[in-house]
Design a protein around this motif. Structure first.
Motif, PDB file in Angstrom:
ATOM      1  N   LEU A 297      43.992  43.825  34.521  1.00 15.77           N
ATOM      2  CA  LEU A 297      43.123  43.172  35.511  1.00 15.77           C
ATOM      3  C   LEU A 297      42.111  42.377  34.652  1.00 15.77           C
ATOM      4  O   LEU A 297      41.834  41.189  34.809  1.00 15.77           O
ATOM      5  CB  LEU A 297      42.303  43.782  36.471  1.00 15.77           C
ATOM      6  CG  LEU A 297      43.321  44.330  37.852  1.00 15.77           C
ATOM      7  CD1 LEU A 297      42.347  44.939  38.740  1.00 15.77           C
ATOM      8  CD2 LEU A 297      43.708  42.917  38.576  1.00 15.77           C
ATOM      9  N   SER A 321      48.122  41.054  36.405  1.00 16.84           N
ATOM     10  CA  SER A 321      47.151  40.438  35.964  1.00 16.84           C
ATOM     11  C   SER A 321      47.278  38.987  36.447  1.00 16.84           C
ATOM     12  O   SER A 321      48.114  38.667  36.641  1.00 16.84           O
ATOM     13  CB  SER A 321      47.237  40.369  34.202  1.00 16.84           C
ATOM     14  OG  SER A 321      46.229  39.552  33.867  1.00 16.84           O
ATOM     15  N   TRP A 324      41.600  36.382  33.100  1.00 16.10           N
ATOM     16  CA  TRP A 324      40.246  36.680  33.424  1.00 16.10           C
ATOM     17  C   TRP A 324      39.446  35.625  34.380  1.00 16.10           C
ATOM     18  O   TRP A 324      38.905  35.769  35.461  1.00 16.10           O
ATOM     19  CB  TRP A 324      39.269  36.983  32.300  1.00 16.10           C
ATOM     20  CG  TRP A 324      37.853  37.290  32.554  1.00 16.10           C
ATOM     21  CD1 TRP A 324      36.807  36.262  32.572  1.00 16.10           C
ATOM     22  CD2 TRP A 324      37.268  38.259  32.968  1.00 16.10           C
ATOM     23  NE1 TRP A 324      35.594  36.668  33.056  1.00 16.10           N
ATOM     24  CE2 TRP A 324      35.853  38.320  33.276  1.00 16.10           C
ATOM     25  CE3 TRP A 324      37.662  39.785  33.217  1.00 16.10           C
ATOM     26  CZ2 TRP A 324      34.802  38.935  33.507  1.00 16.10           C
ATOM     27  CZ3 TRP A 324      36.709  40.750  33.470  1.00 16.10           C
ATOM     28  CH2 TRP A 324      35.298  40.479  33.590  1.00 16.10           C
ATOM     29  N   LEU A 327      40.494  35.602  37.921  1.00 13.25           N
ATOM     30  CA  LEU A 327      40.269  36.730  38.787  1.00 13.25           C
ATOM     31  C   LEU A 327      38.828  36.745  39.132  1.00 13.25           C
ATOM     32  O   LEU A 327      38.570  36.789  40.300  1.00 13.25           O
ATOM     33  CB  LEU A 327      40.167  38.042  37.561  1.00 13.25           C
ATOM     34  CG  LEU A 327      39.808  39.459  38.238  1.00 13.25           C
ATOM     35  CD1 LEU A 327      40.590  39.973  39.538  1.00 13.25           C
ATOM     36  CD2 LEU A 327      39.873  40.468  37.148  1.00 13.25           C
ATOM     37  N   ALA A 391      46.799  35.294  45.592  1.00  9.37           N
ATOM     38  CA  ALA A 391      45.875  35.058  44.442  1.00  9.37           C
ATOM     39  C   ALA A 391      45.814  33.728  44.087  1.00  9.37           C
ATOM     40  O   ALA A 391      44.575  33.200  43.946  1.00  9.37           O
ATOM     41  CB  ALA A 391      46.346  36.113  43.186  1.00  9.37           C
TER      42      ALA A 391
END
Length: 818
Positions: A297, A321, A324, A327, A391
């Motif tokens: 992650l 993943s 970054w 996320l 996501a």
């Protein structure tokens, strides 16, 4: 016009990101997406058994080149595949993808690089779909762009490309479009009535059904949630029934459009080997999320790459993943997006996908595996394609939160929390990276997990791309906090950071190799060419020594293919040949017990003329007729003089009680194959007089669906063709219809009732193909007729899950131009 211009701008940005991610392929457009130098780490294979290459070179490229050759013979789609395991259906193989229209374009090209470029086109299509989905749920241009990029160059999606799982990616590229169709259908828009069924059907047809099945399951769960939510309204049961019926029609049409593929697959299913029966093995094995995947992650490179992977399973199946910056955007969207029901809906899809991807230990994967049609799904982690869709939308929502920042104190608190979180993560990573431990074994112990975690932290600490992205993301959040009126500019900056990070990650991950590395003849191929027997014959070889791609290039038929799909009876006979090389069983490290008598009969009856090996053969087969070297290892090529011709006539049949249950397999070693053929009944019973002694026949494969055998006899006899028997084959002898029976457990037998010079023609018509084609055509007609009806837009209150923003999904003011 503003929205059209905005859409063009989003498409241009996504195209630029994709070209950056595949910049190596742009520079060398004829390359294959494969690492041609190093074997990749895969815990699911015995150590040292995985050859250099990926599933593109091992499985999909040989099929593409074979099918492309026939396509150039007049847009021909063979219904039968004669390559490997004595033949198997092509129409009826769920992984063949022969009815998926985009693949016809790659067949037309015929280039080995065409599947790779077709995948790039699918990724762009997926990015457009995710961006359009973002707009449909109320995101502006920046949020939609982020959604498109986060799905299009998602590290997990790119990892699947790197392993050569191209049909998987083709199927997954329709997921955003299917969800977009669902959103528009729920509003009563006509386009949704077409987009949802079409996208689901394309996902099912793409050549790897697992992703299409997961998509259908997710849409079915959404339909159930809609039906339950509608019960709260008035009139509850009636309204709920209408909602469920609307969903049921759409999903039913999607499945019906794919009937041309799944109906022949169902028709072939009684004759197909089970998931554990194939050479490639089966079962999910280690291919699910593990505890160590949590480190990914923070960085997709935390556990290394495919050739130096230090986690469980392998790198490409469970890469947890999204980068970054995406996320952080996802977290911001979950925490701050105002439409809470929409957030909860996409979080449910994300959470459910992650729980399923974690494997049977959490229960959901076991439940799904027990559903009808899901028996063959082998890799729970592939539900991460659904997680990538959710996501992407949630990250787009995060962009919207940043772009609408007008509460300065709240923005300042958000920036401070980000800084504190990053500082704590950096401290934890630094402390773990400083621990003096080395890599441990692949086991589930706490110590092994701690070792992998420490090594992951070392990689994260040295990952310049992730560190740079973290700093840039922090700058954007501080910018939005200090200058809240410039939230839109800060949001676009964040989108740029995410795109650069994801595209750079893709560019670093995508391996490239000249096609000559795998398509040029090597020493083994040249040695086989020098000693190949006359007529039709097969080769028994380990895939890592002589691959399916080598065989296609050389015009040689192997006994086995690197594929799970095979007919049960030939597979049962072929299994006797595993132990002759001390080969372990599929997905296991345990060598099988050798039955030398049955193994010899399998070599004879499968027509194995050459045995290619780098190790001693546990069964005497014949002299070494040629030698070669591959990778510094000596390779020997042995002749097998006992191989039977591809077609021959024998005089008699020996009736075996219980032949339907496989009793003939146990009797093969007890009879002389040139004297009798073992059958469930004697098709020449009742004929008086002498029979034709053993006589070789001339075997001519005109095309995969048409085989011609010529033989001269003086008396009745039984023509044995050493190709797999299956319903769908018909025969004629000298123009008169004749039955195609099964003999010697797995092969075709045609009775010849009189002497003379004979021409026997065997023709294949795929069972179920006519019915499947009719269902597909009817579904298409119904879908188009339904779309032609005037639709009505649903009101805000009719949307149970509240996906659209206020205004029916229109972008917020000021965002029309993207």
């Amino acid at each position: 016009m503003g929205r059209i211009v905005g859409g063009a701008g989003v498409a241009a940005i996504l195209a630029a990101a994709l070209l950056l991610g595949f910049s190596g392929l742009v520079a060398a457009p004829g390359s294959l997406i494969v690492d041609g130098e190093r074997p990749w780490v895969d815990e699911g294979h015995p150590p040292g058994s995985r050859p250099i290459g990926n599933d593109l070179t091992a499985l999909f490229l040989p099929r593409h080149l074979w099918q492309s050759w026939w396509w150039h013979q007049g847009a021909r789609i063979p219904r039968w595949d004669p390559r490997g395991f004595a033949g198997r259906p092509n129409a009826g193989n769920p992984q063949a993808g022969i009815w998926y229209p985009p693949t016809w374009l790659s067949w037309t090209s015929g280039s080995p690089a065409a599947p790779g470029w077709l995948t790039v086109a699918h990724l762009f299509w997926a990015g457009l779909g995710a961006a359009a989905l973002g707009r449909a749920v109320g995101l502006g241009g920046a949020g939609a762009t982020a959604a498109g990029a986060v799905f299009m160059v998602n590290p997990y999606v790119i990892a699947q490309v790197c392993e050569g799982h191209l049909p998987h990616v083709w199927a997954a590229s329709w997921m955003p479009w299917a969800f977009l169709g669902a959103v528009r259908m729920r509003r009563g828009e006509r386009i949704g009535r077409v987009l949802l069924p079409t996208s689901l059907a394309m996902a099912l047809l793409a050549g790897h059904p697992q992703e299409g099945l997961y998509l259908a399951l997710a849409l079915g769960a959404w339909a159930a949630a809609d039906g339950l939510a509608a019960l709260r309204g008035r009139p509850g049961p009636m309204r709920s029934g209408q909602v469920v019926a609307r969903w049921g029609i759409a999903l039913g049409l999607g499945v019906g459009l794919a009937a041309v593929d799944w109906v022949p697959a169902l028709a072939a299913r009684p004759w197909v080997a089970g998931p554990l029966g194939g050479e490639g093995g089966g079962g999910s094995g280690p291919y699910h999320l593990h505890g160590s995947n949590a480190w990914q992650l923070l960085s997709p490179r935390a556990l290394g790459g495919p050739s130096d992977y230090l986690g469980r399973g392998n790198w490409w199946e469970s890469l947890c993943s999204i980068g970054w910056a995406p996320l952080v955007l996802l977290a911001v969207g979950v925490a701050g997006f105002p439409e809470r029901r929409a957030v909860l809906g996409w979080c449910a899809l994300l959470g459910g996908s992650l729980v399923h991807a974690a494997g049977e230990g959490l229960g959901l994967a076991a439940i799904v595996g027990g559903l009808p049609g899901f028996e063959g799904v082998r890799v729970p982690a592939r539900s991460l394609f659904l997680a990538a869709t959710a996501a992407a939308v949630l990250a787009g929502m995060g962009v919207e939160v940043v772009s609408r920042t007008i509460d300065r104190p709240r923005a300042v608190r958000r920036a401070r929390r980000y800084g504190a979180t990053v500082a704590l993560i950096a401290l934890a990573v630094a402390l773990a990276a400083a621990l003096p431990i080395e890599r441990g074994s692949h086991d589930d112990s706490i110590r092994s997990l701690a070792i992998r975690s420490a090594m992951a932290c070392r990689r994260i600490a040295g990952d310049g791309l992730t560190v740079s992205s973290a700093l840039a993301t922090g700058i954007a959040l501080v910018w939005a906090a200090i200058r809240p009126a410039e939230g839109r500019e800060a949001a676009w900056f964040l989108v740029g950071v995410a795109i650069v990070e994801l595209a750079a990650t893709a560019a670093m991950a995508v391996p490239l190799c000249p096609p000559e590395r795998f398509l040029s003849p090597d020493a083994v191929s040249r040695a086989i060419a020098r000693v190949r027997p006359p007529g039709a014959f097969r080769v028994r070889a380990l895939d890592r020594i002589y691959s399916d791609l080598d065989a296609w290039r050389d015009g040689v038929e192997k006994t086995n293919l690197n594929d799970l799909f095979q007919l049960r009876r030939p597979a049962e006979l072929y299994r006797a040949l595993y132990p002759i090389f001390d080969e372990p069983g599929p997905r296991s490290g345990t060598p099988r017990t050798l039955d030398p008598r049955l193994a010899r009969e399998a070599l004879d009856r499968l027509g194995v003329g050459l045995v290619v090996t780098d190790r001693p053969v546990r069964l005497p087969v014949g002299p070494v007729v040629a030698s070669a070297s591959r990778g510094g290892e000596p390779i020997s090529i042995r002749a097998h003089p006992g191989a039977l011709p591809r077609a021959y006539v024998v005089p008699d049949a020996e009736v075996v009680p219980g032949e339907e249950e496989g009793a003939a397999l146990d009797r093969l070693a007890d009879v002389d194959p040139i004297a009798v053929v073992l059958m469930g009944l004697d098709p020449l019973a009742g004929l008086e007089g002498p029979r034709q002694p053993f006589t070789p026949a001339r075997f001519e494969a005109v095309d995969p669906d048409l085989v011609v055998v010529r033989v001269a006899t003086e008396a009745p006899g039984l023509l044995v063709v050493l190709d797999a028997w299956m319903p769908g084959w018909s025969a004629s002898v000298d123009g008169e219809p004749a039955p195609v029976c099964r003999g010697d457990h797995a092969f075709r037998v045609v009775p010849i009732t009189r002497g003379g010079s004979h021409e026997v023609v065997l023709t294949y018509r795929a069972p179920g193909l006519g019915i499947g084609s009719a269902i597909t055509a009817a579904s298409l007609a119904v879908m188009l007729a339904g779309a032609a009806r005037r639709g009505t837009r649903k009101s805000r209150g009719d949307d149970p899950l509240g996906l659209p923003l206020s205004g029916g999904g229109r972008p917020p003011p000021g965002e029309e131009a993207g």
